[in-house]
Design a protein around this motif. Structure first.
Motif, PDB file in Angstrom:
ATOM      1  N   SER A  32       7.598  -1.640  -4.020  1.00 22.19           N
ATOM      2  CA  SER A  32       6.472  -1.395  -3.114  1.00 22.19           C
ATOM      3  C   SER A  32       5.202  -2.064  -3.625  1.00 22.19           C
ATOM      4  N   VAL A  33       4.995  -2.024  -4.944  1.00 23.40           N
ATOM      5  CA  VAL A  33       3.840  -2.705  -5.531  1.00 23.40           C
ATOM      6  C   VAL A  33       3.962  -4.211  -5.308  1.00 23.40           C
ATOM      7  N   MET A  34       5.184  -4.713  -5.495  1.00 24.14           N
ATOM      8  CA  MET A  34       5.433  -6.140  -5.267  1.00 24.14           C
ATOM      9  C   MET A  34       5.194  -6.518  -3.809  1.00 24.14           C
ATOM     10  N   ALA A  35       5.621  -5.643  -2.880  1.00 27.52           N
ATOM     11  CA  ALA A  35       5.451  -5.932  -1.451  1.00 27.52           C
ATOM     12  C   ALA A  35       3.972  -6.027  -1.088  1.00 27.52           C
ATOM     13  N   GLN A  36       3.166  -5.098  -1.631  1.00 30.58           N
ATOM     14  CA  GLN A  36       1.733  -5.118  -1.338  1.00 30.58           C
ATOM     15  C   GLN A  36       1.004  -6.244  -2.066  1.00 30.58           C
ATOM     16  N   GLY A  37       1.543  -6.677  -3.191  1.00 27.75           N
ATOM     17  CA  GLY A  37       0.889  -7.724  -3.956  1.00 27.75           C
ATOM     18  C   GLY A  37       1.416  -9.098  -3.623  1.00 27.75           C
ATOM     19  N   GLN A  38       2.501  -9.485  -4.297  1.00 31.30           N
ATOM     20  CA  GLN A  38       3.031 -10.834  -4.130  1.00 31.30           C
ATOM     21  C   GLN A  38       3.680 -11.039  -2.763  1.00 31.30           C
TER      22      GLN A  38
ATOM     23  N   CYS B   5       5.845  -0.146   1.211  1.00 36.92           N
ATOM     24  CA  CYS B   5       6.541  -1.375   1.597  1.00 36.92           C
ATOM     25  C   CYS B   5       6.284  -1.762   3.048  1.00 36.92           C
ATOM     26  N   VAL B   6       5.917  -0.777   3.875  1.00 36.48           N
ATOM     27  CA  VAL B   6       5.637  -1.058   5.282  1.00 36.48           C
ATOM     28  C   VAL B   6       4.510  -2.075   5.418  1.00 36.48           C
ATOM     29  N   ALA B   7       3.643  -2.159   4.402  1.00 36.65           N
ATOM     30  CA  ALA B   7       2.526  -3.109   4.443  1.00 36.65           C
ATOM     31  C   ALA B   7       3.005  -4.553   4.612  1.00 36.65           C
ATOM     32  N   LEU B   8       4.196  -4.874   4.069  1.00 41.74           N
ATOM     33  CA  LEU B   8       4.689  -6.252   4.137  1.00 41.74           C
ATOM     34  C   LEU B   8       5.096  -6.662   5.560  1.00 41.74           C
TER      35      LEU B   8
END
Length: 489
Positions: free
Chosen positions: A223-229, A367-370
């Motif tokens: 989830s951190v990866m989805a919002q970041g990278q 993860c929905v942010a992606l």
């Protein structure tokens, strides 16, 4: 940390000038491909830290040795897996899906290889970092942090005398610096801690426990990866490397703004885990409340003046900067403030070992942010919408995390909201009413920035003293200051 922050910000300016906007953006997005595939190993790092701290809390040094050796073996194995995945799937994504100018593809491919190597050495370092954090020797981070910060400053100047392509040269030098940092951490641990000497373990149960724990934690890391990278990749696909440069600069500001709070949390996390290991739940939740408020206030002191004078700060720092840098920075900083509420509670989840449900639910929300960001860009919205979507999912995730924690720890959600969220919102509202009118009445410039900064810090300190701290806490601070003035420990 103040010195490190200043060096990092100055280094970023030199690197942006030396590389140019396009190459600066390419560094952020190409390195991001490696970060995406590194999620598994970073999840294992959280497991290592948790197991290490629990065993220290129990004073079980035989088990501590087993945990360390098991962690080293797992990190080496997983690092090899990540290298294989990066050299296959990562290269395919780099060559076929990313928006990279044709004349920079050669440099991007070399940068990718150096980023993979740098990540490999970072993975090896993780068990040693976990040992230092568990032993609470935070001074080590100050010295190594200074070494790393000034190393990057030297690298920034060396870009100007590069014997090869500047982007390739930059990636190579960063890899060398990471190798030096890893060696320092490893040698320190070998000298300082007996349990840090590797011995191959055959305890299959411990391997399974650590892998199971990290597999659940991986959901949160995704989830951190989805919002970041992940969102960085979306921006690259729709907008190209110049917008990636704006996003990279925004995250540089965010990183500098959170230096103090992150190091504060690094010191607090072992205490939270050890209190849980002693079954002192009341003291643990009290510490979580206090650290949540402290983290928020420390960040607010930096973020508020930065946000109110963002254009002047960026101009002073970088000169010219890419479009959207100012708006990206403000939204990301607000998102960081919201995250301040959840970060200490995440440590409680790790302490209990019950991370499957929190990571599954909270991670899914984040993860929905992606896909949401991709949809907004597909519909023709401007790049700011991507980060507004990220902020919305962060707020929802904070609420879900509060509810899920109740399942594993006996605490009052209403009381927590009153003691933490409500107080922080109340303090922020009062500070904004004081600072914003005065700041906006002045002409943009260095004088306004100084006034805004001093006024923000003073207003936050005074309102926190009156609203956040109770009488007992204020008395303890008075006594502490009095002892220091009198020269007593």
């Amino acid at each position: 940390m103040l010195g490190i922050m200043c060096v990092q910000l100055y280094t970023s300016r030199i690197i942006l000038t030396s590389l140019g906007v396009v190459d600066f953006g390419l560094y952020g997005v190409v390195g991001g491909v490696v970060i995406i595939f590194s999620t598994l190993v970073s999840a294992l790092g959280s497991a290592t830290s948790r197991f290490f701290t629990v065993e220290l809390g129990r004073n079980d040094f035989d088990q501590l040795r087993k945990v360390f050796s098991t962690a080293v073996a797992l990190h080496c194995a997983m690092a090899l897996v990540v290298v294989l995945v990066c050299e296959s799937g990562g290269l395919w994504f780099l060559n076929t899906q990313m928006d990279i100018p044709a004349d920079r593809m050669y440099a991007a491919q070399w940068l990718f290889q150096f980023s993979v190597a740098t990540a490999l050495f970072t993975f090896i370092q993780i068990p040693y970092n976990a040992a230092i954090i568990a032993h609470e020797e935070m001074g080590v981070y100050a010295y190594v942090g200074l070494l790393e910060a000034f190393g990057k400053l030297i690298i920034a100047y060396l870009i100007g005398i590069s014997p090869i392509d500047r982007l390739i040269w930059y990636g190579l030098l960063l890899m060398v610096l990471q190798i030096i940092v890893v060696c320092v951490y490893c040698l320190y641990c070998l000298y300082r801690y007996n349990e840090s000497r590797f011995k191959l373990q055959r305890d299959k149960t411990l391997y399974k426990r650590m892998l199971a724990y990290s597999s659940y934690d991986m959901i949160g890391n995704i989830s951190v990866m989805a919002q970041g990278q992940g969102l960085n990749m979306v921006l690259n696909i729709f907008c190209g490397p110049v917008v990636n440069a704006a996003r990279a600069i925004a995250y540089q500001v965010q990183s500098a703004a959170t230096q103090f709070s992150n190091n504060f949390l690094t010191a607090v996390r072992p205490q939270i885990i050890k209190l849980y290991a002693k079954n002192d739940i009341e003291a643990m939740m009290k510490l979580v409340q206090q650290s949540s408020i402290m983290t928020y206030m420390l960040m607010l002191m930096v973020i508020l003046p930065l946000s109110l004078d963002i254009n002047f700060v960026l101009s002073l720092w970088l000169g010219e900067y890419p479009k959207y840098t100012d708006s990206f920075t403000i939204i990301i900083l607000v998102n960081t403030l919201v995250n301040a509420f959840r970060n200490p509670r995440t440590t409680v989840n790790h302490a209990t070992g019950n991370i499957k449900l929190p990571n599954l639910v909270t991670g899914t929300v984040l993860c929905v942010a992606l896909p949401f960001g991709y949809l907004l860009m597909k519909l023709g919205f401007n790049p700011n919408s991507v980060f507004f979507g990220m902020l919305a999912t962060t707020i929802v995730a904070d609420v879900t995390n509060l509810i899920i924690l109740k399942k594993y720890v006996d605490y009052s959600i209403i009381e927590f909201l009153k003691c933490v969220h409500l107080k922080c919102i109340f303090v922020t509202s009062i500070v904004l009413l004081i600072v914003v009118p005065i700041t906006m009445s002045l002409e943009p410039g260095f004088f306004r920035l100084i006034v805004c900064t001093l006024l923000s810090i003073s207003a936050i300190f005074i309102t926190s003293w009156m609203i956040v701290l109770d009488k007992r806490q204020r008395n303890r601070i008075f006594k502490f200051v009095k002892r220091k003035v009198n020269g007593k420990n």
